[in-house]
Design a protein around this motif. Structure first.
Motif, PDB file in Angstrom:
ATOM      1  N   THR A 366     -22.705 -70.350  -2.121  1.00  0.00           N
ATOM      2  CA  THR A 366     -23.236 -70.603  -0.925  1.00  0.00           C
ATOM      3  C   THR A 366     -23.255 -68.997  -0.261  1.00  0.00           C
ATOM      4  OG1 THR A 366     -22.376 -72.815  -0.728  1.00  0.00           O
ATOM      5  CG2 THR A 366     -22.796 -71.410   1.426  1.00  0.00           C
ATOM      6  N   TYR A 367     -24.363 -68.606   0.361  1.00  0.00           N
ATOM      7  CA  TYR A 367     -24.476 -67.386   0.887  1.00  0.00           C
ATOM      8  C   TYR A 367     -24.662 -67.541   2.252  1.00  0.00           C
ATOM      9  CZ  TYR A 367     -25.687 -66.129  -3.973  1.00  0.00           C
ATOM     10  OH  TYR A 367     -25.499 -65.931  -5.326  1.00  0.00           O
ATOM     11  N   LEU A 368     -23.729 -66.618   2.933  1.00  0.00           N
ATOM     12  CA  LEU A 368     -23.648 -66.604   4.167  1.00  0.00           C
ATOM     13  C   LEU A 368     -23.871 -65.317   5.104  1.00  0.00           C
ATOM     14  CD1 LEU A 368     -20.339 -68.493   4.497  1.00  0.00           C
ATOM     15  CD2 LEU A 368     -22.384 -69.572   4.752  1.00  0.00           C
ATOM     16  N   SER A 369     -24.399 -65.320   6.082  1.00  0.00           N
ATOM     17  CA  SER A 369     -24.559 -63.940   6.935  1.00  0.00           C
ATOM     18  C   SER A 369     -23.196 -63.143   7.266  1.00  0.00           C
ATOM     19  CB  SER A 369     -25.255 -64.260   8.257  1.00  0.00           C
ATOM     20  OG  SER A 369     -26.588 -64.708   7.659  1.00  0.00           O
ATOM     21  N   PRO A 370     -23.111 -61.970   7.435  1.00  0.00           N
ATOM     22  CA  PRO A 370     -21.876 -61.483   7.574  1.00  0.00           C
ATOM     23  C   PRO A 370     -21.401 -61.815   8.959  1.00  0.00           C
ATOM     24  CG  PRO A 370     -23.631 -59.885   7.712  1.00  0.00           C
ATOM     25  CD  PRO A 370     -24.143 -61.171   7.248  1.00  0.00           C
ATOM     26  N   THR A 371     -19.948 -61.516   9.093  1.00  0.00           N
ATOM     27  CA  THR A 371     -19.376 -61.769  10.491  1.00  0.00           C
ATOM     28  C   THR A 371     -18.523 -60.640  10.629  1.00  0.00           C
ATOM     29  OG1 THR A 371     -17.547 -63.074   9.581  1.00  0.00           O
ATOM     30  CG2 THR A 371     -19.498 -64.398  10.077  1.00  0.00           C
ATOM     31  N   ALA A 372     -18.364 -60.327  12.091  1.00  0.00           N
ATOM     32  CA  ALA A 372     -17.473 -59.335  12.577  1.00  0.00           C
ATOM     33  C   ALA A 372     -16.170 -59.550  12.307  1.00  0.00           C
ATOM     34  CB  ALA A 372     -17.693 -59.021  14.041  1.00  0.00           C
ATOM     35  N   ASP A 373     -15.562 -60.563  12.270  1.00  0.00           N
ATOM     36  CA  ASP A 373     -14.278 -60.950  11.940  1.00  0.00           C
ATOM     37  C   ASP A 373     -13.877 -60.500  10.478  1.00  0.00           C
ATOM     38  OD1 ASP A 373     -15.703 -63.029  11.227  1.00  0.00           O
ATOM     39  OD2 ASP A 373     -13.957 -64.519  11.477  1.00  0.00           O
ATOM     40  N   HIS A 374     -14.791 -60.822   9.613  1.00  0.00           N
ATOM     41  CA  HIS A 374     -14.624 -60.560   8.016  1.00  0.00           C
ATOM     42  C   HIS A 374     -14.552 -59.084   7.892  1.00  0.00           C
ATOM     43  CE1 HIS A 374     -14.421 -64.340   5.574  1.00  0.00           C
ATOM     44  NE2 HIS A 374     -14.758 -64.984   6.918  1.00  0.00           N
ATOM     45  N   GLU A 375     -15.395 -58.305   8.513  1.00  0.00           N
ATOM     46  CA  GLU A 375     -15.406 -56.952   8.503  1.00  0.00           C
ATOM     47  C   GLU A 375     -14.057 -56.394   9.053  1.00  0.00           C
ATOM     48  OE1 GLU A 375     -19.093 -53.764   8.923  1.00  0.00           O
ATOM     49  OE2 GLU A 375     -19.303 -55.497   9.745  1.00  0.00           O
ATOM     50  N   ALA A 376     -13.733 -56.920  10.196  1.00  0.00           N
ATOM     51  CA  ALA A 376     -12.527 -56.436  10.937  1.00  0.00           C
ATOM     52  C   ALA A 376     -11.198 -56.620   9.991  1.00  0.00           C
ATOM     53  CB  ALA A 376     -12.365 -57.098  12.143  1.00  0.00           C
ATOM     54  N   ILE A 377     -11.011 -57.817   9.192  1.00  0.00           N
ATOM     55  CA  ILE A 377     -10.003 -58.153   8.503  1.00  0.00           C
ATOM     56  C   ILE A 377      -9.934 -57.185   7.368  1.00  0.00           C
ATOM     57  CG2 ILE A 377      -8.944 -59.743   7.184  1.00  0.00           C
ATOM     58  CD1 ILE A 377      -9.950 -62.070   9.020  1.00  0.00           C
TER      59      ILE A 377
END
Length: 963
Positions: A366-377
């Motif tokens: 499953t492919y998902l658009s990036p999120t700010a919280d994943h980048e921050a973690i």
């Protein structure tokens, strides 16, 4: 007076086709293969190593004229031994004790006969192993590398030894051949296994399977413990329907500040491909969207659906515009040049941006658009340790340096570094658990560590730690910013760092999760390691030392030498292996203190012609020649007199295609062999690549390696002149060439194979003198061998029927092209054959004023040799080739034609196929060359099938009367 040693099978004949087929197929075997224990570059296939060692130790039947007095009996025995090898080389036979014991007995029989003894009973496996371990000479590989040769020596029941300068290679060798026999047959010591045994469960494992089970158990413990410590840095992904899913990978794009002032200093992405999945019906891709509210004015979005071919092609290029590091700014469309990217990278101004998240879906990605919280973690990761060391300034193999990624630490994200250091720390804790459990299981209390030869609980815990460290090495290979995402339909997975023998530069990279259940996770790496361990032989004794080959005094001798030395300048093992060394040193310095006492692998002694290390190409070649000469001399002095030495030489395809047998690397290597006092007794081409390999698909790619069979040159070897050398070649090569063809060597490999007997003539003499009394070089000798071979072929042409001679001459000039009839008249007159006979035979077609060789597709499909009143060798070749490739033909149809050919014409037809291959190759007609290579390579099988068809055919009264 010296005693002539018994000739070994490898000096006469080996089933080359069976060996090459098994070797090529082995490249597709992954799970459980020893190569998956730890990555090493350019390993020789196990099938080839096993076959070569067997043939190196087993006597050729001609060595025992009292037991095999006639040539027919010798041929029959040779064929029987070929069958033993053919049964032994497939991957499935690697752990088949029935097949292996049969091969071991054949070796034991030759050893016993040589000692004047009787061999142990054929069916007594224990007695056979005991005999080989005490009376057969030990095998030693002084360039043991990935350990294939010692491993296969051990599999054949022989004492197996090796050494290498590189500590990573030594560790791999120890893990394959030295450690497993220490704990062979022991049950696992982990609490789960012990509890099962207390409740009536009985351990039925063999070899190192018990040790492998413990690696799995403690690897699982490490994974669970690591998740407790750093699992918060690997958050789940939120799916569109609101549920959560485990992340397989985060896909990142490197960024640089746009050089276009209109972008106002925005960081923009460098992306080599926007495609995430190319599977039909599920195509998924990334789109950069201009959004003023997003950081730097743009963001990534994941899209899925249908794509036009043109649009998919555009997306596959990402923001790249051509080869190398040419990119386009997503904001302004302006060009971003390679020089600009390099300058930004070296200045430390290259960044990264999350492109997409890959999560575990219902039996699919499953492919998902990036999120700010994943980048921050991800940014929260703060590794307590990073590997030391600079990458070498070697643009041929290390591409990241020119972009500012010049240290080992710079190849990883902070989160990747934290994960690897966490697992590295847990190895020591897992070792302590394994030690306590081994003691609780009443294992031998011997406190001697494994590096000092221990066999007890302490050494066992050291062994568990070693294999767990290998799982970390696999994790490092799958867990760097050099890893990219494979969007192909069958994969959709992480690529590893070393997809090639180099560290390339990747612009968009995939960061896997060690805690998922998909590609790149830690338990997968543990399982790959344990599975490979469970399949190693773990029999007899073995040892791998950390010794430089040129200085090797060989702690064991006399020895049977079989080795795969580094090729000239092909692979920089030391530089590449530092990638793993830095992690092994952190994890295993206390377990293997002697191997990891340095900060990096030794470089100055490494026997590779690396120009950047030695001050230039000439200096590097001189270093290589000197060191290889010392190593070969040491091997010669330590080798037995009764067995030949075998040395693998790896051809680079570029070298083989451009320079062939006179290339600098090849001639330099052979010069070192000859100068060390060895006689080249044979050359066997090994084709170890799969036919669908990019460089070989649809081409006549040369063998990927040659096995040189060598003997010690007699101390009383004489001196001959250039004229003597040529005279001996002309006398000895014809029979040798015939033997090579009988052995199944195809046309594409003939040039490499003829080197063997040719160099045998050259190297058995102390010197060959030129006209000015200077010593002839190997390079000159190779050119002469090639020329004399051509002359021998030309002489053989003269023995063919006149029609075939004309056809061959026409083919060499014009191929199948039509030309004015006058050209044919000239050739026909030269061969004293009427032009009408050439047309009547069907060899040529009359085009009324023009003529041409009859194309294969125009040949009559109902033709048979028996029905042809003017049979020619040319027709036999062309019809056999046509039938073999025809949709309504195939092997059986081609074999039926051979049954009707008179024996001498059949032999001439096979030889002509070789000749036509060489002509077509010289002309650059690759498709035509492929036809003749296929026919000649298949000829032994066709002849065998023809014999079976003839035996099965009903006989009339006249035929029966002749029997």
């Amino acid at each position: 007076m010296s005693v002539t040693p018994r000739k070994k099978l490898i000096e006469v004949s080996i089933p080359l086709e069976a060996i090459n087929k098994a070797s090529a197929r082995e490249k597709s075997i992954r799970h459980g293969h020893p190569s998956t224990l730890h990555l090493w570059w350019a390993r020789r296939p196990l099938a080839a190593c096993r076959a070569v060692l067997f043939a190196q130790l087993v006597d050729d039947p001609s060595s025992w004229p009292d037991r095999f007095p006639t040539e027919a009996e010798q041929d029959a025995e040779r064929e029987r031994l070929h069958k033993v090898i053919a049964d032994m080389v497939p991957w499935e036979a690697s752990n088949d004790e029935r097949i292996l014991n049969n091969a071991r007995w054949e070796i034991a029989r030759s050893v016993a006969w040589g000692l004047g003894e009787e061999p142990p009973p054929r069916g007594d496996a224990k007695a056979i192993l005991g005999f080989l371990q005490t009376k057969a000479p030990p095998v030693y590989d002084p360039f043991s590398g990935g350990g294939s040769i010692p491993l296969e020596a051990q599999r054949l029941g022989l004492r197996a030894y090796g050494s290498d300068l590189n500590p990573v290679a030594v560790l791999i060798g120890k893990a394959l051949v030295e450690v497993p026999p220490k704990f062979a047959g022991l049950p696992p010591v982990n609490p789960k296994a012990q509890a099962e045994s207390k409740h009536g469960g009985r351990w039925n494992g063999k070899g190192a399977q018990g040790l492998a089970e413990d690696v799995r158990f403690y690897g699982q413990w490490m994974r669970d413990e690591a998740e407790k410590r750093i699992g918060h840095l690997y958050p789940a992904a939120k799916l569109p329907e609101g549920t959560e899913a485990t992340v397989i990978a985060w896909l990142w794009a490197r960024t640089v500040r746009s050089p276009d002032p209109a972008a106002k200093g925005a960081m923009v992405p460098l992306v080599s491909s926007f495609m995430l999945s190319t599977k039909e019906g599920k195509k998924t891709w990334i789109v950069p969207v201009i959004d003023a509210s997003a950081p730097d004015g743009w963001k990534f979005e994941v899209h899925r659906g249908k794509l036009a071919k043109e649009e998919e092609a555009r997306l596959k290029n990402g923001t790249k515009t051509g080869r190398g590091s040419n990119f386009t700014c997503v904001l302004t469309g302006s060009a971003i040049s390679p020089d600009y990217v390099k300058a930004e990278g070296i200045a430390g101004r290259m960044g990264a941006r999350l492109m997409a998240i890959v999560a575990e879906g219902d039996r699919s990605r499953t492919y998902l658009s990036p999120t700010a919280d994943h980048e921050a973690i991800a940014a929260e990761a703060n590794p307590p340790w990073v590997p030391d060391g600079e990458l070498p300034d070697d643009p041929r193999n290390f591409w990241t340096v020119q972009y500012g990624l010049s240290t080992f630490a710079s190849l990883f994200t902070p989160r990747q570094l934290l994960a690897l250091t966490t697992f590295s720390d847990l190895v020591a804790e897992a070792r302590e658990r394994a030690l306590a459990d081994a003691r609780a299981a009443r294992m031998d209390a011997d406190p001697t560590p494994v590096h000092q030869g221990g066999h007890g609980a302490t050494a066992y815990a050291d062994a568990v730690a070693t294999y767990l460290a290998f799982a970390i090495a696999r994790s490092a290979d799958r867990g760097s910013t050099v890893c990219s995402w494979d969007s192909s339909p069958k994969m959709e997975a992480l690529r590893n760092t070393f997809a090639r023998q180099a560290i390339p530069m990747n612009w968009d990279y995939a960061e896997g999760s060690p805690f998922s259940s998909s590609s790149g996770n830690f338990l997968f790496n543990v399982e790959w390691t344990a599975s490979a361990l469970s399949r190693v032989p773990a029999v007899g004794v073995g040892g791998i030392g950390n010794i430089s080959a040129p200085a090797n005094s060989f702690p064991i001798k006399p020895i049977v030498v079989s080795t795969d030395p580094p090729y000239y300048d092909n692979i920089g093992y030391a530089d590449l292996s530092d990638y793993f060394y830095v992690w092994h040193r952190r994890t295993l310095a206390k377990v293997w203190p002697e191997l990891f006492r340095r900060l990096a692998t030794p470089k100055t002694e490494e026997l590779v012609a690396t120009p950047y290390r030695h001050g230039g190409k000439n200096e590097a070649e001189a270093f290589f020649m000197d060191g290889m000469g010392q190593a070969l001399t040491a091997m010669r002095n330590a080798a037995t007199d009764s067995e030949p030495l075998t040395i693998y030489y790896a051809f680079k395809q570029a070298e083989a295609a451009q320079d062939g047998i006179t290339s600098a690397g090849w001639s330099s290597f052979l010069q070192a062999v000859v100068d060390s006092g060895l006689v080249v007794d044979g050359t066997w081409p090994m084709r170890t690549e799969m036919s669908n390999r990019m460089i070989g698909s649809g081409t006549n790619a040369l063998a990927s390696s040659i096995v040189l069979v060598c003997r010690k040159r007699h101390s009383d070897a004489g001196i001959i002149t250039r004229a003597d050398f040529i005279r001996l070649l002309k006398r000895e090569l014809p029979e040798a060439i015939d033997d090579i063809r009988k052995a199944g060597v195809g046309p594409v490999d003939m040039q490499q194979s003829v080197i063997g007997p040719g160099m045998g003539v050259f190297s058995r003499h102390a010197r060959v003198l030129e006209d000015d009394d200077s010593a002839m070089s190997v390079k000159t000798a190779l050119a002469i061998i090639n020329r004399v071979w051509g002359e021998i072929e030309n002489e053989a042409d003269a023995a063919l029927d006149a029609e075939t001679q004309v056809a061959l001459a026409w083919f060499a000039s014009y191929g199948f092209d039509a030309k004015p009839s006058g050209e044919l008249i000239t050739l026909a007159n030269a061969k004293n054959v009427p032009q009408a006979a050439l047309f009547a035979s069907g060899v040529f077609t009359d085009l009324r004023g023009r003529a041409q060789l009859t194309p294969r597709e125009h040949l009559p499909s109902d033709w048979t040799p028996a029905g042809d009143k003017s049979l020619t060798v040319w027709e036999c070749v062309q019809h056999a080739a046509r039938t073999l490739r025809a949709e309504d033909g195939g092997e059986e149809a081609a074999a039926r034609l051979i049954t009707e050919m008179p024996p001498q014409i059949a032999a001439d037809a096979r030889a002509l196929a070789y000749r036509l291959f060489r002509v077509a190759t010289d002309k650059g007609w690759s498709a035509e060359a492929l036809v003749y290579n296929e026919l000649a390579a298949e000829w032994p099988q066709l002849s065998e099938l023809a014999g079976k068809l003839a035996d099965a055919a009903p006989r009339g009264p006249a035929q029966a009367a002749l029997l």
